[in-house]
Design an enzyme around this catalytic site. Structure first.
Site, PDB file in Angstrom:
ATOM      1  N   CYS A  35       0.827  -1.215   0.000  1.00 51.46           N
ATOM      2  CA  CYS A  35       0.000   0.000   0.000  1.00 51.46           C
ATOM      3  C   CYS A  35       0.859   1.262   0.000  1.00 51.46           C
ATOM      4  O   CYS A  35       1.524   1.571   0.993  1.00 51.46           O
ATOM      5  CB  CYS A  35      -0.928  -0.039   1.225  1.00 51.46           C
ATOM      6  SG  CYS A  35      -1.786   1.502   1.566  1.00 51.46           S
ATOM      7  N   CYS A  38      -0.027   3.917   2.606  1.00 48.50           N
ATOM      8  CA  CYS A  38       0.400   3.461   3.935  1.00 48.50           C
ATOM      9  C   CYS A  38       1.838   3.897   4.203  1.00 48.50           C
ATOM     10  O   CYS A  38       2.179   4.316   5.316  1.00 48.50           O
ATOM     11  CB  CYS A  38       0.303   1.936   4.045  1.00 48.50           C
ATOM     12  SG  CYS A  38      -1.364   1.269   3.912  1.00 48.50           S
TER      13      CYS A  38
END
Length: 285
Positions: A35, A38
Site C-alpha cells: 500500500c 500506507c
C-alpha cells in the site's frame, strides 16, 4: 521508530490495544506492504508518536498477517487508522492525511477542559433542570468551541425544550464524521419526529384532544410523534398501534409507516422492537 510505536498482531493486540487504551489513547494503523499511501502515512504517525512522548501509543498492524483483526474492526480500505479509548473504537480515519490533519485528529482524543462541565450539565439535565444545563453547556462551548460533543449535548437539551430551529442549527454544524455517528443520527431523527408534531400543541393539549375524541387520528399521531422526540418510545408506539386498530388505512397507512420509522430509530431489532413488531402484525391482520 520510538518506544511509543509498537507492532501488533493477534498475540499482543488485546494487551497493547484493548487494555492499553484504558489508560491512554491507542491509534491502530491498519496497513500493508503493497500500500503506497500506507508508506506515506507511516512516518507521519511515527513522528507524532515520538513527539507526544507517550500521550498516545501507535500500534501498527499488518493486515496481511492478521486479516481477521482487520475484518473484525470493519477495515475496508487502507491505510485505516482507528483510535481506541477505554477499550473501544472512539474515532478513526481512512487514507493518508497530511500531518496537520493527523495532529488535529490526535488532539481530539485527549480530555477537553470542557468535559467536566459537560458531564455536570448533563447530570442537571437528567435531574430536570434543562435551563441550567444549557447555561453550563454554553460555558463549556466557550472553553472549547470546537468540541462537537458539547453541541450534541446542547442539541439534546434543546430538543427536550422543543427549540427545534436551534437543534437543527447545532446538528447542521457537525462535521460529516460526527454527524454520521449513532447519537447524532438519533437526535436528528427525534427532531424530525418533533417537527411532525410542531404546532399541534403540547402533550397536555394533545392528550386532551384524544380523550375528547378517541377517533381523532391527527391528534393521536401528533402525540405519538412528540413522545418519540422525548424518547418515550413505548408510549408512542402504543398510540400508533391504537391508530392501526382504529383505521389502518388512514392517510395512506401513516401509522404503520411511522411505527417502522420508530423501529429503525431503535436499531431495527431488540426485545422491545421485536415485541412491537408482533403487535403491529397482529393489528394489521
Amino acid at each position: 521508530m520510538s518506544e511509543f510505536a509498537i507492532d501488533v498482531d493477534a498475540s499482543n493486540f488485546q494487551q497493547v490495544v484493548i487494555e492499553g487504551s484504558k489508560t491512554r489513547p491507542v491509534l491502530v494503523d491498519f496497513w500493508a506492504k503493497w500500500c503506497g499511501p500506507c508508506r506515506a502515512l507511516k512516518p507521519v504517525l511515527e513522528k507524532l508518536a515520538a513527539e507526544y512522548q507517550g500521550k498516545f501509543i501507535l500500534a501498527k498492524l499488518n493486515t496481511e498477517l492478521v486479516p481477521e483483526l482487520a475484518t473484525q474492526y470493519g477495515v475496508r480500505g487502507i491505510p485505516d487508522v482507528k483510535a481506541f479509548v477505554g477499550g473501544e473504537v472512539a474515532d478513526g480515519f481512512t487514507g493518508a492525511l497530511p500531518e496537520s490533519a493527523v495532529r488535529e485528529f490526535i488532539e481530539r482524543l485527549f480530555p477537553s477542559p470542557a468535559d467536566d462541565i459537560r458531564a455536570a450539565a448533563m447530570v442537571l439535565f437528567a435531574d430536570g433542570d434543562a435551563a441550567k444545563a444549557l447555561q453550563m453547556l454554553a460555558e463549556a462551548s466557550k472553553l472549547d468551541p470546537n468540541n462537537e460533543q458539547v453541541r450534541l449535548d446542547a442539541a439534546e437539551v434543546m430538543l427536550s425544550l422543543n427549540e427545534l430551529d436551534q437543534v437543527k442549527t447545532l446538528l447542521d454544524s457537525l462535521s460529516e464524521q460526527t454527524a454520521s455517528r449513532p447519537r447524532a443520527m438519533q437526535l436528528r431523527a427525534r427532531a424530525e419526529f418533533a417537527l411532525q408534531s410542531a404546532g399541534a400543541g403540547d402533550e397536555a393539549s394533545l392528550r386532551a384532544a384524544v380523550a375528547a375524541d378517541d377517533n381523532d387520528q391527527a391528534a393521536r399521531l401528533a402525540l405519538a410523534n412528540w413522545l418519540v422526540s422525548q424518547q418515550r418510545y413505548e408510549a408512542a408506539m402504543d398510540e400508533l398501534l391504537e391508530m392501526l386498530l382504529r383505521d389502518k388505512t388512514w392517510q395512506g397507512g401513516i401509522a404503520r409507516k411511522t411505527l417502522l420509522n420508530v423501529f429503525s430509530l431503535l436499531g431495527g431489532a431488540g426485545e422491545v422492537v421485536n415485541a412491537y413488531r408482533r403487535k403491529m402484525a397482529s393489528a394489521l391482520n
